[in-house]
Design a protein around this motif. Structure first.
Motif, PDB file in Angstrom:
ATOM      1  N   ALA A 121      22.107  38.621  66.630  1.00 11.82           N
ATOM      2  CA  ALA A 121      21.024  38.382  67.583  1.00 11.82           C
ATOM      3  C   ALA A 121      19.692  38.863  67.022  1.00 11.82           C
ATOM      4  CB  ALA A 121      21.329  39.076  68.908  1.00 11.82           C
ATOM      5  N   ARG A 122      19.738  39.844  66.131  1.00  6.02           N
ATOM      6  CA  ARG A 122      18.517  40.326  65.483  1.00  6.02           C
ATOM      7  C   ARG A 122      18.089  39.426  64.317  1.00  6.02           C
ATOM      8  NH1 ARG A 122      21.354  45.309  66.127  1.00  6.02           N
ATOM      9  NH2 ARG A 122      21.942  45.309  63.916  1.00  6.02           N
ATOM     10  N   HIS A 123      18.933  38.455  63.980  1.00  2.00           N
ATOM     11  CA  HIS A 123      18.640  37.555  62.862  1.00  2.00           C
ATOM     12  C   HIS A 123      18.807  36.108  63.317  1.00  2.00           C
ATOM     13  CE1 HIS A 123      18.555  40.748  59.777  1.00  2.00           C
ATOM     14  NE2 HIS A 123      19.425  41.337  60.561  1.00  2.00           N
ATOM     15  N   PRO A 124      17.808  35.572  64.049  1.00  2.00           N
ATOM     16  CA  PRO A 124      17.953  34.215  64.603  1.00  2.00           C
ATOM     17  C   PRO A 124      17.782  33.100  63.582  1.00  2.00           C
ATOM     18  CG  PRO A 124      15.806  35.109  65.152  1.00  2.00           C
ATOM     19  CD  PRO A 124      16.564  36.221  64.499  1.00  2.00           C
ATOM     20  N   PHE A 125      17.357  33.434  62.363  1.00  2.00           N
ATOM     21  CA  PHE A 125      17.176  32.421  61.335  1.00  2.00           C
ATOM     22  C   PHE A 125      18.109  32.700  60.159  1.00  2.00           C
ATOM     23  CE2 PHE A 125      12.998  32.917  63.447  1.00  2.00           C
ATOM     24  CZ  PHE A 125      12.951  31.668  64.064  1.00  2.00           C
ATOM     25  N   ASP A 126      18.287  31.682  59.337  1.00  2.00           N
ATOM     26  CA  ASP A 126      19.210  31.787  58.199  1.00  2.00           C
ATOM     27  C   ASP A 126      18.530  32.576  57.071  1.00  2.00           C
ATOM     28  OD1 ASP A 126      21.341  31.494  56.527  1.00  2.00           O
ATOM     29  OD2 ASP A 126      21.000  29.374  56.092  1.00  2.00           O
ATOM     30  N   ASP A 127      18.495  33.895  57.240  1.00  2.00           N
ATOM     31  CA  ASP A 127      17.754  34.758  56.339  1.00  2.00           C
ATOM     32  C   ASP A 127      18.687  35.501  55.380  1.00  2.00           C
ATOM     33  OD1 ASP A 127      18.969  36.702  57.916  1.00  2.00           O
ATOM     34  OD2 ASP A 127      17.139  37.244  59.002  1.00  2.00           O
ATOM     35  N   ALA A 128      18.184  36.578  54.776  1.00  2.00           N
ATOM     36  CA  ALA A 128      18.947  37.326  53.776  1.00  2.00           C
ATOM     37  C   ALA A 128      20.236  37.905  54.345  1.00  2.00           C
ATOM     38  CB  ALA A 128      18.084  38.446  53.195  1.00  2.00           C
ATOM     39  N   TYR A 129      20.247  38.210  55.639  1.00  2.00           N
ATOM     40  CA  TYR A 129      21.469  38.741  56.260  1.00  2.00           C
ATOM     41  C   TYR A 129      22.641  37.788  56.048  1.00  2.00           C
ATOM     42  CZ  TYR A 129      24.674  40.277  59.965  1.00  2.00           C
ATOM     43  OH  TYR A 129      25.788  40.691  60.656  1.00  2.00           O
ATOM     44  N   TYR A 130      22.409  36.497  56.256  1.00  2.00           N
ATOM     45  CA  TYR A 130      23.484  35.509  56.096  1.00  2.00           C
ATOM     46  C   TYR A 130      23.708  35.162  54.633  1.00  2.00           C
ATOM     47  CZ  TYR A 130      22.548  35.254  61.047  1.00  2.00           C
ATOM     48  OH  TYR A 130      22.354  35.591  62.356  1.00  2.00           O
ATOM     49  N   ARG A 131      22.651  35.191  53.832  1.00  2.00           N
ATOM     50  CA  ARG A 131      22.821  34.893  52.416  1.00  2.00           C
ATOM     51  C   ARG A 131      23.673  35.955  51.718  1.00  2.00           C
ATOM     52  NH1 ARG A 131      17.537  33.122  53.259  1.00  2.00           N
ATOM     53  NH2 ARG A 131      16.566  35.005  52.425  1.00  2.00           N
ATOM     54  N   GLN A 132      23.714  37.155  52.260  1.00  2.00           N
ATOM     55  CA  GLN A 132      24.599  38.184  51.725  1.00  2.00           C
ATOM     56  C   GLN A 132      26.046  37.958  52.139  1.00  2.00           C
ATOM     57  OE1 GLN A 132      22.913  41.866  53.178  1.00  2.00           O
ATOM     58  NE2 GLN A 132      21.790  42.202  51.283  1.00  2.00           N
ATOM     59  N   ARG A 133      26.254  37.172  53.176  1.00  2.00           N
ATOM     60  CA  ARG A 133      27.588  36.986  53.734  1.00  2.00           C
ATOM     61  C   ARG A 133      28.162  35.588  53.512  1.00  2.00           C
ATOM     62  NH1 ARG A 133      24.973  40.943  55.975  1.00  2.00           N
ATOM     63  NH2 ARG A 133      26.073  42.672  56.983  1.00  2.00           N
ATOM     64  N   THR A 134      27.317  34.642  53.188  1.00  2.00           N
ATOM     65  CA  THR A 134      27.774  33.288  52.871  1.00  2.00           C
ATOM     66  C   THR A 134      27.818  33.139  51.363  1.00  2.00           C
ATOM     67  OG1 THR A 134      26.839  32.370  54.904  1.00  2.00           O
ATOM     68  CG2 THR A 134      27.285  30.833  53.105  1.00  2.00           C
ATOM     69  N   PRO A 135      28.983  32.846  50.785  1.00  2.00           N
ATOM     70  CA  PRO A 135      29.086  32.829  49.325  1.00  2.00           C
ATOM     71  C   PRO A 135      28.362  31.661  48.687  1.00  2.00           C
ATOM     72  CG  PRO A 135      31.145  32.140  50.342  1.00  2.00           C
ATOM     73  CD  PRO A 135      30.266  32.611  51.456  1.00  2.00           C
ATOM     74  N   ASP A 136      28.089  31.812  47.417  1.00  2.00           N
ATOM     75  CA  ASP A 136      27.537  30.743  46.597  1.00  2.00           C
ATOM     76  C   ASP A 136      28.705  29.885  46.142  1.00  2.00           C
ATOM     77  OD1 ASP A 136      26.508  29.123  44.643  1.00  2.00           O
ATOM     78  OD2 ASP A 136      25.479  30.717  43.547  1.00  2.00           O
ATOM     79  N   GLY A 137      28.798  28.681  46.685  1.00  2.00           N
ATOM     80  CA  GLY A 137      29.935  27.820  46.387  1.00  2.00           C
ATOM     81  C   GLY A 137      30.075  27.485  44.919  1.00  2.00           C
ATOM     82  N   SER A 138      28.980  27.509  44.171  1.00  2.00           N
ATOM     83  CA  SER A 138      29.061  27.188  42.742  1.00  2.00           C
ATOM     84  C   SER A 138      29.848  28.231  41.965  1.00  2.00           C
ATOM     85  CB  SER A 138      27.655  27.053  42.154  1.00  2.00           C
ATOM     86  OG  SER A 138      26.999  28.316  42.091  1.00  2.00           O
ATOM     87  N   ARG A 139      30.043  29.407  42.567  1.00  2.00           N
ATOM     88  CA  ARG A 139      30.795  30.469  41.914  1.00  2.00           C
ATOM     89  C   ARG A 139      32.264  30.489  42.340  1.00  2.00           C
ATOM     90  NH1 ARG A 139      28.603  34.228  39.043  1.00  2.00           N
ATOM     91  NH2 ARG A 139      30.261  35.688  39.628  1.00  2.00           N
TER      92      ARG A 139
END
Length: 600
Positions: free
Chosen positions: A267-285
């Motif tokens: 709720a403190r992160h309503p946009f696709d910011d660094a919080y999610y980029r740390q938790r969503t993997p890089d599929g190329s890896r």
């Protein structure tokens, strides 16, 4: 920075080579199976996680199957209050399950170790940091938790009973974290089999179409916090020794400090910011061999599509989230995959079709194989909406320019096709393009694609977590309407979700509704399709002929799936205005469907 950094090789190797000392195996009660209970394994920061190890009694080297989750590696499904309904459904579907296994070691959404040890595997089940017997801060899907998983994998690969190959198997939470850790490329990881797990932490878990998903609060309080390490009030009992599952008691204040509420966090992160980029993997890896088993509802194909693995397979099934995982057919599929990649068995797995889908009909489903996803030869059909007549048709000229309004928090609009005159199949991604306006500066769109029988009744399907789901559910907060054209296709628009773009009241905007799952249906003659567009959670009316969700222990008694939006960020003034859909002419609104030509 995405979740893709490798751990320092020297640190991992030192931890992997260091052999912990633990007591003699606990009596398993299963002939031929040894059981090492609560084995401590040291993480890179010195904290020790606890794992259970199930292994063949006969000495030798056996490939490892691993999972790590928050539900309690020692919690019996049959006795835990949160899982009794799931257990009852499992036994009802497979009444002979406990004739081929003692069932003593089956855990929620986890493989039965007895069925694997007997076939020459070692199964390792870990409590995540902060859960069960593992101390620390409970922070689901965090980078710290994923690093722990990588450490465990490499540790297992270096044990004396291991040939150095580790596979990952589990459902839901224990599928999601497979994608995460695979991007770290830990030494020893040889294959993954995520069974119905999300990939994108923002779009598939936290926000659907930019709308906050608060369903996870129920999951957090009923299934995770009850198993927090140090929770003396837990109703969960260690099925191994009869004590509490959660270690030494901690005070309420310390317990609160030791956990991160995921709904409060997102709720403190309503946009696709660094919080999610740390938790969503890089599929190329993600390059490890992969078998992704998906569901037509809730969690599906995103991980498969994102992964760079050259050896990857996709299965999309219908039905509930858990019971198919334990079927004999599913076990055979899982074993063929791991036998090939962990044991090197030449069992013909490489000839398996890369894609198999369970095509739904009103009265059942049947498997079909294909070479790719979306299915080769898919014909994308636009079904144009007509606001003047509440209809939709594949003929664009049939809809003259028209507009129709509805209360933003009301039942919305429904557009219906004519009865189909011949059997027709739609299997694949779906989309909805709408021209909309609102009397306020924002609006939420909840779209439901429905199947209607000749008597005018909804035909529903067993979903991942709900007994009655429509053919598809889509969402969009219109202030998140921006689309990244470089990453989008007509059938799969990609919304960056990086900023708000308020609406000018009364102005029309073209928007693409976000569907995270595809669909499949063979429509029989006389049946119709319907598209409902509204500004609140979709639910079937009180007269619908459905199984009520309360019978399935769901928190929202009239909603389909793992999403609902009842939350303070849904300002009734902002999202309760008068909303309008325009159709026809320069404002063509339509439902995009994946038509599959009839086989001759």
């Amino acid at each position: 920075m995405r979740l893709n950094k490798l751990l320092p090789a020297a640190v991992i190797l030192a931890l992997a080579v260091a052999q912990p000392s633990w007591a003699e195996p606990v009596a398993s009660g299963v002939p031929g199976m040894l059981f090492d209970h609560d084995v401590p394994v040291t993480m890179t920061d010195g904290l020790q996680l606890r794992v259970n190890i199930y292994r063949p009694e006969k000495p030798g080297h056996y490939p490892v199957l691993m999972l790590m989750g928050p539900y309690g590696k020692d919690t019996s499904m049959a006795d835990a209050p949160a899982y009794k309904t799931s257990w009852a459904k499992l036994i009802a579907k497979y009444p002979d399950l406990c004739k081929t296994s003692s069932c003593r070691y089956i855990r929620f959404e986890a493989p039965d170790p007895e069925r694997w040890v007997a076939n020459g595997y070692i199964v390792i089940h870990a409590d995540v940091r902060g859960a069960g017997a593992s101390p620390g801060v409970l922070d689901p899907f965090s980078p710290r938790e994923t690093q722990d998983y990588a450490t465990l994998i490499t540790w297992a690969a270096h044990q004396p009973w291991s040939p150095g190959k580790v596979g990952l198997l589990g459902t839901s939470f224990q599928a999601i974290n497979q994608y995460q850790v695979a991007a770290l490329k830990p030494e020893g990881l040889a294959a993954i089999l995520p069974w119905e797990g999300a990939y994108d932490q923002y779009r598939e878990i936290a926000y659907y179409g930019g709308i906050l998903n608060v369903a996870w609060e129920y999951w957090w309080t009923h299934q995770v916090v009850t198993n927090q390490n140090g929770n003396a009030d837990t109703p969960l009992v260690d099925s191994i020794n009869g004590d509490k599952d959660t270690g030494a008691p901690l005070s309420p204040d310390v317990l609160k400090q030791n956990r991160v509420d995921p709904v409060e966090a997102v709720a403190r992160h309503p946009f696709d910011d660094a919080y999610y980029r740390q938790r969503t993997p890089d599929g190329s890896r993600i390059t490890v061999p992969l078998l992704d088993v998906a569901n037509w509802t809730d969690w599906s194909t995103a991980g498969y599509l994102a992964a760079a693995s050259k050896q990857k397979w996709l299965r999309i099934q219908t039905g509930d989230h858990m019971t198919p995982f334990y079927s004999e057919e599913s076990l055979a599929l899982q074993k063929r995959f791991f036998d090939h990649f962990l044991k090197g068995v030449n069992n013909g797995w490489e000839k398996e079709p890369r894609v198999a889908v369970q095509v739904r009909r009103p009265d059942g489903a049947a498997w079909r194989s294909a070479s790719a996803w979306p299915l080769p030869g898919t014909q994308w059909q636009r079904w144009y909406l007509d606001a003047a007549n509440d209809t939709m048709s594949p003929a664009p000229a049939a809809a003259a320019p028209a507009e129709k309004s509805y209360p933003g928090l009301g039942d919305g609009l429904t557009f219906t096709t004519a009865p189909f005159v011949e059997e027709t199949e739609f299997t694949g991604p779906i989309g909805v393009r709408l021209w909309v306006s609102s009397s306020t500066a924002d609006m939420d769109i909840f779209a439901a694609v429905r199947l209607i029988d000749p008597e005018g009744r909804d035909v529903t399907f067993m979903g991942n977590s709900d007994p009655n789901v429509p053919l598809g559910l889509g969402y969009l907060r219109v202030s998140h309407r921006a689309v990244d054209p470089a990453r989008s296709t007509e059938y799969a628009p990609v919304h960056p979700h990086l900023t708000l773009e308020p609406m000018t009241p009364g102005q029309l905007y073209p928007v693409d509704v976000e569907f995270t799952e595809p669909t499949s249906i063979v429509i029989a003659r006389g049946y119709r399709l319907a598209l409902t567009v509204q500004g609140k959670d979709f639910g079937y009316g009180p007269g619908a002929n459905i199984v009520r969700a309360k019978d399935y222990d769901l928190p929202n008694s009239n909603n389909s799936g793992l999403f609902f939006a009842a939350h303070p960020n849904r300002d009734p003034v902002l999202y309760g205005g008068t909303d309008t859909v325009a159709t026809g002419g320069d404002h063509a609104s339509y439902l995009l469907l994946p038509h599959i030509a009839a086989r001759r």
